[in-house]
Design a protein around this motif. Structure first.
Motif, PDB file in Angstrom:
ATOM      1  N   ALA A  59       1.063  -1.336  -0.318  1.00  0.00           N
ATOM      2  CA  ALA A  59      -0.138  -0.284  -0.031  1.00  0.00           C
ATOM      3  C   ALA A  59       0.446   1.241  -0.110  1.00  0.00           C
ATOM      4  CB  ALA A  59      -0.880  -0.005   1.238  1.00  0.00           C
ATOM      5  N   ASP A  60       0.218   2.252  -0.389  1.00  0.00           N
ATOM      6  CA  ASP A  60       1.075   3.433  -0.725  1.00  0.00           C
ATOM      7  C   ASP A  60       1.858   3.741   0.692  1.00  0.00           C
ATOM      8  OD1 ASP A  60       0.135   4.014  -3.350  1.00  0.00           O
ATOM      9  OD2 ASP A  60      -1.519   5.035  -2.407  1.00  0.00           O
ATOM     10  N   ALA A  61       1.611   4.043   1.870  1.00  0.00           N
ATOM     11  CA  ALA A  61       2.152   4.784   2.861  1.00  0.00           C
ATOM     12  C   ALA A  61       2.148   3.873   3.934  1.00  0.00           C
ATOM     13  CB  ALA A  61       1.622   6.090   3.097  1.00  0.00           C
ATOM     14  N   TYR A  62       2.595   2.541   3.571  1.00  0.00           N
ATOM     15  CA  TYR A  62       2.249   0.967   4.615  1.00  0.00           C
ATOM     16  C   TYR A  62       3.661   1.555   4.873  1.00  0.00           C
ATOM     17  CZ  TYR A  62       2.393  -3.349   6.472  1.00  0.00           C
ATOM     18  OH  TYR A  62       2.357  -4.482   7.355  1.00  0.00           O
ATOM     19  N   PRO A  63       4.732   1.546   4.900  1.00  0.00           N
ATOM     20  CA  PRO A  63       6.298   1.654   5.689  1.00  0.00           C
ATOM     21  C   PRO A  63       6.537   2.820   6.783  1.00  0.00           C
ATOM     22  CG  PRO A  63       6.696   1.897   3.712  1.00  0.00           C
ATOM     23  CD  PRO A  63       5.511   1.827   3.653  1.00  0.00           C
TER      24      PRO A  63
END
Length: 528
Positions: A20-24
């Motif tokens: 997903a886009d901003a998972y980290p």
């Protein structure tokens, strides 16, 4: 999904939770400060989002209420990364065999399938919760140019006079333009998209595809000679004017994500060379008026008169200051637009920097559109037409970005291939494609989003009421378009519906306001 993963020969299955886009950037087991810094740096760039299977360039098609995994959510201490509208799994396909096995798996397990190339999509048709996503970004295959071309299964009389270029599922116009310039020595161009991040063999072309060159050379689908497509039953078919002719007709305007997974498209190149057009986006519309009927480098008087009507109306600067700022810019640089050939030989980026017209398409936005194809006959009454268009746009006031795409000309209205395409016949009678665009950010409440969308709908309805016998562009229209079958396809819809039932009888491919979707509920997951 392990069973499907074992079947895929060259691709892979992506777990959208980890991708997903901003998972980290979210607190928890997946947090990674180094990856998060990279995400923060490139987050709103199309290239970053194109390279992630579940990412959409318009983030409202990832959101499902407050369920999302976007960067702004990571900055809120109590937010968790959630799928939202993103499918849980995607198949990163590299070769046709990967697609065929993925569709067989979906058929076996009664799964809905959605298709994504780049995610440049204003309708959210490239994503859906609960679906299996076919991701074409890494689909293999080289761009191939030929100086002559005979469609497969056709005799020598079908050989083209002009060169062609064949593009595969994962390529963007940013890949195609340099190849055309290099191989054809600037003598030929291709009718293609403004934004370079658009997939060349994806929904842009399958939905019709308008271009700055449409006034002379028609829509993108008017220039398609052949396609290859994997249908719901797993067959890899070649569709052209000599074989699978009904399917070929349907693919030329019937919309993406509907009839199968297109793996390649062969385009006829246009012999009026030297074009270098790069991503002018929403601020471009008034620049194009010098591209009038075929063979002319000057705008037709009705268009010039219509622009003057806009500038004479003081309400334009009061109510819609931002949208109509470009009218003055157009006249300021009018002399530079006298000769279309000279104008088009300039690089878009340098030209737009000089004029200040280019606003750009910003990935990571949340947007909604409304549009109407304005009949060419309306230009006879230029003041009335200007008043009508303003009346619709003024419903949103400063909340709107207002754009025109000039599509008038023999290339569209009198195209020799018009009967061979399935776009609405309203394209062939239209002078302008008028668009309203509005947007919001991730912090906007559901109530305020509904309010803004309501204003957009009321503005678009003004145009529908004024031009009830016209239609709208499938790729750039309202997601709540009433009677969308008539608006997007007109008299072509019954035939499209029948072809859909033939090639996808069980409804594997379902998307919003797509052919056959009236048989499904609003989620697209339950048959009515």
């Amino acid at each position: 999904m392990a069973a499907l993963s074992n079947l895929i020969s060259t691709g892979r299955i992506t777990d959208q939770g980890a991708d997903a886009d901003a998972y980290p950037c979210y607190a928890g087991a997946g947090y990674d400060s180094r990856d998060c810094q990279q995400i923060q740096k490139y987050y709103n760039r199309p290239g970053f989002l194109i390279g992630k299977a579940g990412s959409m360039q318009a983030f409202n098609w990832e959101d499902l209420g407050n369920q999302r995994c976007t960067l702004e959510g990571a900055n809120e201490w109590n937010m968790q990364c959630q799928f939202g509208r993103t499918p849980a799994f995607a198949v990163d396909v590299h070769v046709p065999d990967d697609i065929q096995k993925a569709l067989a798996f979906a058929s076996q397990h009664n799964l809905r399938v959605v298709i994504k190339s780049t995610g440049h999509d204003y309708f959210g048709r490239s994503t859906a919760p609960g679906a299996l996503l076919i991701w074409l970004h890494n689909f293999q295959g080289q761009l191939e140019t030929k100086m002559t071309f005979t469609p497969s299964g056709c005799d020598a009389s079908s050989q083209t006079v002009d060169p062609v270029i064949t593009v595969t599922g994962g390529k963007t116009w940013d890949d195609v333009y340099p190849k055309v310039d290099q191989d054809f020595n600037g003598k030929y161009c291709i009718v293609a998209g403004y934004c370079i991040d658009i997939g060349a063999a994806g929904g842009y072309t399958l939905g019709g595809g308008h271009s700055i060159l449409s006034t002379v050379f028609g829509l993108a689908v008017d220039n398609v000679l052949e396609m290859t497509v994997v249908t719901a039953d797993g067959q890899l078919l070649t569709a052209n004017s000599c074989q699978n002719k009904d399917l070929f007709w349907a693919l030329r305007g019937g919309g993406g994500g509907t009839f199968g997974v297109v793996t390649s498209i062969t385009f006829d190149a246009a012999g009026w060379g030297g074009y270098h057009f790069y991503n002018p986006a929403f601020g471009f519309s008034f620049m194009f008026l010098k591209l009038a009927d075929a063979g002319s480098t000057r705008a037709s008087p009705p268009f010039d008169q219509l622009l003057k009507e806009f500038t004479d109306m003081e309400v334009a600067s009061r109510v819609l200051a931002r949208p109509f700022a470009n009218v003055g810019t157009y006249y300021k640089h009018y002399d530079r637009l006298e000769c279309a050939d000279v104008f088009l030989r300039q690089d878009w980026r340098s030209w737009s920097d000089t004029t200040g017209i280019y606003d750009g398409f910003y990935a990571g936005s949340r947007v909604a559109l409304g549009s109407r194809l304005i009949p060419v006959t309306s230009l006879v009454q230029s003041r009335t037409t200007a008043q009508t268009i303003l009346a619709g746009a003024s419903k949103l006031g400063q909340l709107a970005t207002f754009g025109f795409l000039h599509i008038n000309g023999n290339g569209v209205r009198n195209n020799p291939h018009a009967a061979d395409t399935s776009v609405t016949p309203a394209w062939r009678k239209s002078g302008w494609h008028a668009i309203l665009v509005t947007g919001w950010d991730g912090s906007t409440s559901e109530e305020d989003i509904a309010f803004v969308k309501g204003l957009l709908e009321s503005g678009t309805q003004v145009w529908r009421d004024a031009y009830p016998d016209s239609g709208a562009y499938f790729n750039e229209a309202s997601t709540t378009e009433p009677n969308w079958q008539q608006a997007f396809w007109g008299s072509n819809y019954p035939r499209l519906q029948q072809i859909k039932k033939t090639v996808d009888p069980n409804g594997m491919f379902v998307c919003s306001q797509c052919v056959g979707s009236e048989s499904w509920d609003a989620t697209g997951n339950c048959r009515i």
